[in-house]
Design an enzyme around this catalytic site. Structure first.
Site, PDB file in Angstrom:
ATOM      1  N   GLY A  30     -47.380   1.804 147.000  1.00 40.84           N
ATOM      2  CA  GLY A  30     -48.455   1.012 147.034  1.00 40.84           C
ATOM      3  C   GLY A  30     -49.682   1.797 147.535  1.00 40.84           C
ATOM      4  N   ARG A  57     -37.753  -1.635 141.937  1.00 36.25           N
ATOM      5  CA  ARG A  57     -38.674  -1.173 140.844  1.00 36.25           C
ATOM      6  C   ARG A  57     -38.772   0.240 140.876  1.00 36.25           C
ATOM      7  NH1 ARG A  57     -40.800  -6.173 141.976  1.00 36.25           N
ATOM      8  NH2 ARG A  57     -42.246  -5.086 143.436  1.00 36.25           N
ATOM      9  N   SER A  58     -39.008   0.786 142.142  1.00 34.90           N
ATOM     10  CA  SER A  58     -39.499   2.085 142.500  1.00 34.90           C
ATOM     11  C   SER A  58     -38.445   3.040 142.970  1.00 34.90           C
ATOM     12  CB  SER A  58     -40.558   2.246 143.552  1.00 34.90           C
ATOM     13  OG  SER A  58     -41.381   1.354 143.210  1.00 34.90           O
ATOM     14  N   CYS A 146     -58.917  -4.991 156.857  1.00 33.20           N
ATOM     15  CA  CYS A 146     -59.650  -3.771 156.516  1.00 33.20           C
ATOM     16  C   CYS A 146     -61.074  -3.820 156.947  1.00 33.20           C
ATOM     17  CB  CYS A 146     -59.630  -3.092 155.231  1.00 33.20           C
ATOM     18  SG  CYS A 146     -59.458  -4.973 153.786  1.00 33.20           S
ATOM     19  N   GLN A 173     -66.367  -5.912 148.424  1.00 32.01           N
ATOM     20  CA  GLN A 173     -65.254  -5.452 148.731  1.00 32.01           C
ATOM     21  C   GLN A 173     -64.713  -4.864 147.474  1.00 32.01           C
ATOM     22  OE1 GLN A 173     -64.034  -8.767 152.145  1.00 32.01           O
ATOM     23  NE2 GLN A 173     -62.592  -7.615 151.426  1.00 32.01           N
ATOM     24  N   SER A 176     -59.518  -1.673 145.624  1.00 31.28           N
ATOM     25  CA  SER A 176     -58.501  -0.956 146.425  1.00 31.28           C
ATOM     26  C   SER A 176     -58.108  -2.200 147.387  1.00 31.28           C
ATOM     27  CB  SER A 176     -58.758   0.458 146.723  1.00 31.28           C
ATOM     28  OG  SER A 176     -59.983   0.258 147.640  1.00 31.28           O
ATOM     29  N   GLY A 177     -58.747  -3.065 147.827  1.00 30.04           N
ATOM     30  CA  GLY A 177     -58.463  -3.752 148.940  1.00 30.04           C
ATOM     31  C   GLY A 177     -57.603  -4.609 148.388  1.00 30.04           C
ATOM     32  N   HIS A 260     -65.055  -0.516 151.032  1.00 29.21           N
ATOM     33  CA  HIS A 260     -65.628  -1.693 151.315  1.00 29.21           C
ATOM     34  C   HIS A 260     -67.100  -1.396 151.850  1.00 29.21           C
ATOM     35  CE1 HIS A 260     -62.323  -3.402 150.112  1.00 29.21           C
ATOM     36  NE2 HIS A 260     -61.879  -4.360 151.387  1.00 29.21           N
TER      37      HIS A 260
HETATM   38  N1  LIG Z   1     -55.066  -2.251 150.241  1.00 27.41           N
HETATM   39  C1  LIG Z   1     -55.961  -2.105 151.441  1.00 27.41           C
HETATM   40  O1  LIG Z   1     -56.975  -1.749 151.299  1.00 27.41           O
HETATM   41  C2  LIG Z   1     -55.322  -2.927 152.618  1.00 27.41           C
HETATM   42  C3  LIG Z   1     -56.079  -2.763 153.699  1.00 27.41           C
HETATM   43  C4  LIG Z   1     -55.485  -3.331 154.962  1.00 27.41           C
HETATM   44  C5  LIG Z   1     -54.185  -3.919 154.704  1.00 27.41           C
HETATM   45  N2  LIG Z   1     -53.518  -3.922 153.688  1.00 27.41           N
HETATM   46  C6  LIG Z   1     -52.293  -4.711 153.832  1.00 27.41           C
HETATM   47  O2  LIG Z   1     -51.213  -3.656 153.377  1.00 27.41           O
HETATM   48  C7  LIG Z   1     -50.091  -4.054 152.829  1.00 27.41           C
HETATM   49  C8  LIG Z   1     -49.946  -3.245 151.485  1.00 27.41           C
HETATM   50  O3  LIG Z   1     -50.987  -3.553 150.730  1.00 27.41           O
HETATM   51  P1  LIG Z   1     -51.479  -2.558 149.264  1.00 27.41           P
HETATM   52  O4  LIG Z   1     -52.776  -2.594 149.031  1.00 27.41           O
HETATM   53  O5  LIG Z   1     -50.817  -1.266 149.552  1.00 27.41           O
HETATM   54  O6  LIG Z   1     -50.275  -3.198 148.207  1.00 27.41           O
HETATM   55  P2  LIG Z   1     -49.727  -2.486 146.915  1.00 27.41           P
HETATM   56  O7  LIG Z   1     -50.719  -1.562 146.339  1.00 27.41           O
HETATM   57  O8  LIG Z   1     -49.585  -3.722 146.116  1.00 27.41           O
HETATM   58  O9  LIG Z   1     -48.391  -2.150 147.307  1.00 27.41           O
HETATM   59  C9  LIG Z   1     -47.336  -2.792 147.732  1.00 27.41           C
HETATM   60  C10 LIG Z   1     -46.179  -1.981 148.173  1.00 27.41           C
HETATM   61  O10 LIG Z   1     -45.069  -3.015 148.676  1.00 27.41           O
HETATM   62  C11 LIG Z   1     -43.887  -2.756 147.721  1.00 27.41           C
HETATM   63  N3  LIG Z   1     -42.998  -3.828 147.652  1.00 27.41           N
HETATM   64  C12 LIG Z   1     -43.569  -4.720 147.017  1.00 27.41           C
HETATM   65  N4  LIG Z   1     -42.336  -5.805 146.880  1.00 27.41           N
HETATM   66  C13 LIG Z   1     -41.392  -5.062 147.465  1.00 27.41           C
HETATM   67  C14 LIG Z   1     -40.140  -5.422 148.032  1.00 27.41           C
HETATM   68  N5  LIG Z   1     -39.444  -6.841 147.530  1.00 27.41           N
HETATM   69  N6  LIG Z   1     -39.261  -4.699 148.914  1.00 27.41           N
HETATM   70  C15 LIG Z   1     -39.749  -3.468 149.338  1.00 27.41           C
HETATM   71  N7  LIG Z   1     -41.309  -3.018 148.973  1.00 27.41           N
HETATM   72  C16 LIG Z   1     -41.856  -3.992 148.188  1.00 27.41           C
HETATM   73  C17 LIG Z   1     -44.329  -1.972 146.410  1.00 27.41           C
HETATM   74  O11 LIG Z   1     -43.480  -1.473 145.867  1.00 27.41           O
HETATM   75  P3  LIG Z   1     -43.206  -1.196 144.380  1.00 27.41           P
HETATM   76  O12 LIG Z   1     -44.211  -0.341 143.859  1.00 27.41           O
HETATM   77  O13 LIG Z   1     -41.692  -0.934 144.210  1.00 27.41           O
HETATM   78  O14 LIG Z   1     -43.531  -2.654 143.790  1.00 27.41           O
HETATM   79  C18 LIG Z   1     -45.718  -1.123 146.987  1.00 27.41           C
HETATM   80  O15 LIG Z   1     -45.196   0.048 147.434  1.00 27.41           O
HETATM   81  C19 LIG Z   1     -50.524  -5.713 152.337  1.00 27.41           C
HETATM   82  O16 LIG Z   1     -49.995  -6.672 153.534  1.00 27.41           O
HETATM   83  C20 LIG Z   1     -52.115  -5.654 152.605  1.00 27.41           C
HETATM   84  O17 LIG Z   1     -52.590  -6.932 152.906  1.00 27.41           O
HETATM   85  C21 LIG Z   1     -53.951  -3.563 152.213  1.00 27.41           C
END
Ligand SMILES: NC(=O)c1ccc[n+]([C@@H]2O[C@H](COP(=O)([O-])OP(=O)(O)OC[C@H]3O[C@@H](n4cnc5c(N)ncnc54)[C@H](OP(=O)(O)O)[C@@H]3O)[C@@H](O)[C@H]2O)c1
Length: 353
Positions: A30, A57-58, A146, A173, A176-177, A260
């Protein structure tokens, strides 16, 4: 704390890194997961073995780490045997189940999701603000929202000097968030818009190209605040140990790919000096002052993208407060770094070092 969150585990002091560690990145494919892998490499975290976990999936995909391809495995209950440090970048529902399993196996866990952040007995940490909480080497540490992480990095040095009493903010925001799929949706919808083609949003609820909309989390009918705003307000209070802080934020998505921004108005319990505020910010860890009025050069998300520091500028007295106790600031920070992966790796460094 419930038993599931306080598993019997080996003494964490055994992890003091005079040896290389087995590190798991959960959600490795992710937006945050990929940045975690990058931060581990860039910061020289003592990784002996890297385990990359994601959904089925990955499975079989590869990610680069230190010049070699590491194969992604499917997350399973037995994934954490022998793991010293587990960095979670998955949705809260997955962290809720698997983080306690990892901790029970003896891993130090840093979780990026919201699963544990407001748990009364789980530390919610931004090392520059409340890193002292890591001295007891808690088994599970929560990494903040974030916006909250970026904001408190800039607010803490001002609070330490002037005493913050009220915070009002609006955010700008980036895609990417909302994760890797939202970034792809912004790219694809912008290309479609410019080509004059129809585009049906699938990840976000509204057209994203050339548009701005209220954050796509559910509005609480009791307060009128959405989920993101509530997280930011609750988490700023918790991280800064200001449970009674008067705080109100409005969270908005803008069609920026990464990083952001936020406009903050901050009231203190004593008069503030702009010059002193700028000097405090310039000396603060994790902060870079970008405040060139002559050149009209202030924090921008394109300059914050990929930067570890939180950029702070537009530092000025709020003229609507005749007592001189209020400052206005504009901030930009890479929420995949300080707002997520970098902060998580800083926590892991403090826990394992
Ligand atoms: N993005 C940000 O700026 C940010 C900032 C602070 C906190 N966060 C938090 O960080 C977390 C991840 O966010 P993200 O933005 O990186 O999301 P993302 O890009 O959607 O990535 C999600 C990840 O979770 C994996 N995943 C989904 N379903 C799964 C399952 N059943 N078993 C194992 N792995 C699974 C996905 O794998 P696949 O590729 O195989 O689906 C992917 O690696 C969230 O809780 C989010 O709220 C995000």
């Amino acid at each position: 704390m419930s038993d599931v969150l306080t598993p019997a585990a080996p003494d964490a002091s055994a992890l003091v890194a005079d040896r290389l560690l087995t590190v798991a990145v959960v959600g490795a494919t992710g937006a945050v997961g990929l940045e975690l892998i990058g931060c581990l490499e860039r910061r020289g975290f003592p990784v002996g073995s890297l385990k990359l976990l994601a959904s089925e999936r990955s499975a079989g995909k590869t990610c680069r780490f230190k010049g070699r391809d590491v194969v992604v495995e499917t997350l399973a209950r037995d994934s954490f045997i022998g793991v010293d440090v587990a960095l979670f970048a998955t949705d809260a529902a997955i962290s809720q189940v698997f983080a306690p399993i990892a901790a029970a196996e003896g891993a130090l866990v840093v979780d990026n999701s919201s699963a544990f952040r407001m748990h009364w007995d789980i530390a919610l940490v931004v090392p520059e603000v409340n890193g002292a909480l890591l001295a007891s080497r808690p088994r599970i540490v929560a990494n903040p929202n974030c916006v909250a992480a970026i904001a408190v990095t800039a607010l803490q040095p001002l609070h330490a000097r002037f005493g913050m009493t009220r915070l009002i903010g609006s955010t700008y925001q980036a895609a990417s968030g909302a994760g890797a799929e939202a970034m792809a949706e912004l790219r694809d919808s912008t290309a479609a818009y410019l080509a004059g083609e129809a585009f049906e949003p699938k990840v976000l609820p509204h057209p994203y190209a050339f548009n701005v909309f209220s954050h796509n989390t559910t509005i609480d009918p009791a307060t009128g605040y959405n989920g993101e705003e509530t997280k930011v307000m609750d988490e700023v209070r918790k991280i800064m140990s200001l449970p009674d802080l008067r705080v109100s934020v409005t969270c908005v998505r803008v069609p920026v790919l990464r990083a952001h921004s936020m406009a903050l108005t901050v009231e203190f319990d004593q008069p503030v000096s702009v010059a002193e505020a700028e000097a405090l910010l310039a000396a603060a860890p994790g902060v870079r002052v970008v405040n060139d009025a002559k050149a009209n050069h202030f924090p921008m998300p394109n300059e914050a993208s990929g930067a570890d520091d939180v950029l702070v500028g537009r530092i000025r007295q709020d003229l609507s407060d005749p007592t001189g106790r209020t400052l206005s600031l504009f901030i930009a920070g890479d929420q995949l770094l300080k707002g997520a992966a970098l902060n998580a790796v800083q926590i892991a460094e403090a826990l394992a070092g």
